[in-house]
Design a protein around this motif. Structure first.
Motif, short mmCIF file in Angstrom:
data_model
loop_
_atom_site.label_atom_id
_atom_site.label_comp_id
_atom_site.label_asym_id
_atom_site.label_seq_id
_atom_site.Cartn_x
_atom_site.Cartn_y
_atom_site.Cartn_z
N HIS A 1 11.02 5.76 -4.48
CA HIS A 1 10.51 6.14 -5.81
C HIS A 1 9.44 7.22 -5.68
N GLU A 2 8.56 7.06 -4.70
CA GLU A 2 7.51 8.07 -4.48
C GLU A 2 8.14 9.40 -4.08
N CYS A 3 9.16 9.34 -3.23
CA CYS A 3 9.84 10.55 -2.77
C CYS A 3 10.54 11.24 -3.95
N LEU A 4 11.20 10.45 -4.80
CA LEU A 4 11.89 11.04 -5.96
C LEU A 4 10.89 11.68 -6.92
N LYS A 5 9.71 11.06 -7.05
CA LYS A 5 8.69 11.64 -7.93
C LYS A 5 8.25 13.01 -7.40
N LYS B 1 21.08 17.38 0.16
CA LYS B 1 19.83 16.82 0.67
C LYS B 1 20.02 15.35 1.04
N THR B 2 19.31 14.93 2.08
CA THR B 2 19.34 13.52 2.49
C THR B 2 17.93 12.95 2.43
N ILE B 3 17.81 11.75 1.89
CA ILE B 3 16.53 11.03 1.98
C ILE B 3 16.71 9.95 3.04
N TRP B 4 15.89 10.02 4.07
CA TRP B 4 15.91 9.00 5.12
C TRP B 4 14.87 7.94 4.77
N ILE C 1 0.88 -1.18 0.00
CA ILE C 1 0.00 0.00 0.00
C ILE C 1 0.92 1.22 0.00
N LYS C 2 0.77 2.06 -1.03
CA LYS C 2 1.66 3.23 -1.15
C LYS C 2 1.05 4.44 -0.45
N ASN C 3 1.93 5.29 0.04
CA ASN C 3 1.55 6.61 0.54
C ASN C 3 0.43 6.61 1.58
N LEU C 4 0.53 5.69 2.55
CA LEU C 4 -0.42 5.68 3.66
C LEU C 4 -0.14 6.84 4.61
N ASN C 5 1.14 7.22 4.70
CA ASN C 5 1.54 8.26 5.65
C ASN C 5 1.31 9.65 5.06
N LYS C 6 0.51 10.47 5.75
CA LYS C 6 0.16 11.77 5.15
C LYS C 6 1.29 12.77 5.20
N ALA D 1 4.90 11.96 5.21
CA ALA D 1 6.17 11.58 4.56
C ALA D 1 6.15 11.90 3.06
N GLU D 2 7.33 12.18 2.51
CA GLU D 2 7.45 12.50 1.08
C GLU D 2 7.21 11.25 0.22
N GLY D 3 7.31 10.08 0.84
CA GLY D 3 6.99 8.82 0.17
C GLY D 3 6.80 7.78 1.26
N SER D 4 5.91 6.80 1.03
CA SER D 4 5.80 5.74 2.03
C SER D 4 5.22 4.48 1.39
N ALA D 5 5.47 3.35 2.04
CA ALA D 5 4.96 2.07 1.55
C ALA D 5 4.79 1.12 2.72
N GLU D 6 3.64 0.48 2.78
CA GLU D 6 3.46 -0.60 3.75
C GLU D 6 3.49 -1.90 2.97
#
Ligand code: UDP
Length: 238
Positions: free
Chosen positions: A137-141, A109-112, A16-21, A23-28
């Motif tokens: 990938h979601e964050c990069l988009k 910039k750092t992506i955590w 499930i993508k982008n559940l977290n409102k 974060a710049e990207g998320s996945a469960e």
């Protein structure tokens, strides 16, 4: 032969993508009995060793929550000594993920990528990497829509597969019980060009031969293709 599944059959995988409102990207990721939450967070600074360079950074932190495991796992911050396994897995995942990205596309910039195991059932590092790549990938988009770069700075995609050797038999994607009773537990990380990025292959009972390792590497190739197809559908999907 294992019960209920072919020897080279993956467990059921759902993301499930982008559940977290926030974060710049998320996945469960729900991968068999594993459940892992991954968030990608963009931070406008880099570690000290990159201050005077044009490189950005990606950091991965992996950990298990207290009842992700069959007996309660103590929170790392309560331990005097850091959990070495957590550090080892974080470093491996970080190295693999950084390999896939052109870090000069986002200087300073750092992506955590924070991977929290909610429930573990064998192969959590593989499932965490699967989620981490999707969250990244979601964050990069999102960064692309912000104009930080115009082309996605990805050299290729990456996945991992684990396999156990038990009495000479190869079991792809073992769950905890299969992993626990196996002679060796091998994790292979590859890119979508079919190149190997990392192999971790620890014997836990009996050692194994080079030929067995070659057989295992052959056996996982169709499974990698299946996993990369699934990953592509997920990253391209809405
Ligand atoms: N495990 C556990 N407690 C721990 C570490 C591992 O219960 O402190 C279980 C968990 O199910 C995990 C499995 O053992 O998935 C295999 O652990 P391993 O260290 O091989 O990593 P993984 O296979 O999860 O990448």
């Amino acid at each position: 032969m294992r019960s209920g599944r072919g020897n080279d059959e993956l467990r059921k995988i759902e993301v499930i993508k982008n559940l977290n409102k926030w974060a710049e990207g998320s996945a469960e990721v729900i991968w068999g009995g594993n459940r892992i939450n991954v968030t990608a967070s963009l931070e406008k600074r880099v570690p000290p060793h990159l201050l005077n360079t044009n490189s950005g950074w990606i950091a991965v932190e992996y950990r298990m929550l207290p009842r992700s495991t069959s007996v309660r796992k103590i929170r790392n911050e309560n331990l005097i000594n850091t959990d070495a396994r957590q550090v080892e897995i974080s470093r491996i995942l970080g190295r693999i993920i950084r390999n896939t990205v052109d870090l000069t596309a986002f200087p300073k910039k750092t992506i955590w990528l924070d991977c929290d195991v909610i429930q573990a059932d064998g192969g959590t590092r593989i499932a965490a990497l699967f989620g981490a790549f999707i969250a990244l990938h979601e964050c990069l988009k999102m960064m692309r829509t912000q104009g930080i770069f115009t082309e996605m700075p990805l050299k290729y995609r990456v996945c991992g597969i684990s396999a156990a050797i038990k009495d000479g038999e190869i079991l792809v994607d073992p769950d905890f019980n299969e992993d626990f009773s196996s002679d060796a537990d091998i994790n292979i990380f590859q890119n979508d060009k079919g190149e190997i990025l990392e192999i971790q292959g620890g014997a836990e009972g009996r050692g194994y031969s080079g030929n067995k390792l070659m057989e295992l590497l052959e056996k996982v190739q169709p499974v990698f293709r299946e996993l990369f197809d699934l990953q592509k559908n997920i990253v391209d999907g809405g």
